[in-house]
Scaffold this motif. Structure first.
Motif, PDB file in Angstrom:
ATOM      1  N   TYR A   7       0.788  -1.594  -0.092  1.00 44.00           N
ATOM      2  CA  TYR A   7       0.100  -0.062   0.093  1.00 44.00           C
ATOM      3  C   TYR A   7       0.711   1.454   0.470  1.00 44.00           C
ATOM      4  O   TYR A   7       1.657   1.080   0.900  1.00 44.00           O
ATOM      5  N   SER A   8       0.299   2.375  -0.866  1.00 41.63           N
ATOM      6  CA  SER A   8       1.477   3.904  -0.661  1.00 41.63           C
ATOM      7  C   SER A   8       0.206   4.693  -0.700  1.00 41.63           C
ATOM      8  O   SER A   8      -0.956   4.679  -0.819  1.00 41.63           O
ATOM      9  N   ILE A   9       0.623   5.895  -0.171  1.00 39.31           N
ATOM     10  CA  ILE A   9       0.141   6.661  -0.221  1.00 39.31           C
ATOM     11  C   ILE A   9       0.744   8.163  -1.094  1.00 39.31           C
ATOM     12  O   ILE A   9       2.362   8.493  -0.804  1.00 39.31           O
ATOM     13  N   GLU A  10       0.417   8.824  -1.872  1.00 40.36           N
ATOM     14  CA  GLU A  10       1.180   9.091  -2.898  1.00 40.36           C
ATOM     15  C   GLU A  10       2.450   9.065  -2.660  1.00 40.36           C
ATOM     16  O   GLU A  10       3.428   9.890  -3.127  1.00 40.36           O
ATOM     17  N   GLY A  11       2.767   7.955  -3.840  1.00 40.74           N
ATOM     18  CA  GLY A  11       3.370   7.635  -4.049  1.00 40.74           C
ATOM     19  C   GLY A  11       4.839   7.010  -3.071  1.00 40.74           C
ATOM     20  O   GLY A  11       6.395   6.723  -3.128  1.00 40.74           O
ATOM     21  N   SER A  12       4.283   6.895  -1.888  1.00 44.36           N
ATOM     22  CA  SER A  12       5.137   6.814  -0.782  1.00 44.36           C
ATOM     23  C   SER A  12       4.269   5.897  -0.063  1.00 44.36           C
ATOM     24  O   SER A  12       3.520   4.888   0.373  1.00 44.36           O
TER      25      SER A  12
END
Length: 269
Positions: free
Chosen positions: A10-15
């Motif tokens: 899982y990623s958030i805004e590429g992180s």
């Protein structure tokens, strides 16, 4: 209900938050996820109870992909006790607990005597039966958490998810809640903050850092001086007293500045 998670990412805004987490819970064991703040442990648990959808990977309940199971059907076997349980409206303690019967009722079906008996027994198991008619919002934090646990028990789950349910509670209530859960004899996957409590109640522990499982195994195998240094960046002594009684003694890890030698130039001219 057996839980299996394969390569959850899982990623958030590429992180990247979760980096391929795989684990399984079965045989009515108590499994706990530990790790420093921001390591992804709560995010991972939210993928299991469908608050967050993973980018990659598959979650299975009894061998069937979670995506192929309706929310109502999964709620008949899987219950959640989260960290915060505030309501935007007031109702009685019994009303909150009876919500646990909702997945088992057909649309427009009324609760039966048997449903109330299940709720009453759950309230008795957490010591809240005498307060069943009290306003939920009038309860203390520890009492609210016990009511939410009673609601989860009323679902009659075979898999219980605990998302830091003992945070901000006195040690008395922490012990009470974990003892009740341990005695339910169901599969448990928990995210906990207190390492020593986790060791006391867990059959199996996962140490997570950077969205990855770094170590896994029995408490005495996983909670070691070297692992604590790597995962939490602390120096400590780990004393195993047997029967899941592990004592952690932390030492001062602050870097002390050395005094300059006599005649050393301590600053620029």
């Amino acid at each position: 209900m057996e839980l299996r998670c394969d390569n959850i990412q899982y990623s958030i805004e590429g992180s990247r938050i979760l980096n391929g987490i795989s684990l399984g819970v079965s045989n009515n064991e108590f499994h706990t996820i530990l790790g420093p703040n921001g390591c992804g442990k709560t995010t991972f648990l939210k993928t299991v109870y469908r608050i967050t959808k993973p980018d990659l990977g598959t979650i299975y309940l009894d061998g069937k992909p979670l995506d192929n199971i309706s929310i109502r059907k999964s709620a008949q076997s899987m219950a959640v006790v989260a960290q915060f349980n505030n309501l935007n409206f007031d109702c009685s303690v019994l009303d909150v607990v009876m919500l646990g019967r909702t997945p088992h009722l057909k649309m427009m079906e009324q609760e039966k005597k048997e449903d109330y008996e299940i709720a009453y027994n759950a309230l008795k198991s957490v010591g809240m039966y005498e307060k069943r008619n009290r306003s939920y919002l009038s309860l203390s934090g520890g009492e609210k958490q016990r009511v939410v646990l009673a609601r989860a028990i009323t679902q009659q789950p075979t898999l219980l998810l605990l998302d830091e349910p003992t945070n901000h509670l006195d040690i008395k209530y922490q012990l009470e809640i974990l003892k009740i859960v341990k005695n339910l004899n169901v599969n448990v996957l928990a995210v906990l903050h207190d390492i020593q409590l986790a060791c006391r109640f867990s059959d199996y522990i996962y140490l997570i850092k950077g969205g990855r499982i770094r170590y896994k195994g029995k408490p005495e195998e996983v909670i070691t001086k070297d692992n604590m240094r790597e995962i939490y960046d602390v120096e400590c002594e780990v004393i195993n007293r047997g029967s899941n009684q592990i004592l952690i003694q932390y030492t001062d890890t602050r870097v002390k500045r050395s005094k300059p030698n006599i005649g050393e130039n301590c600053g620029s001219a």
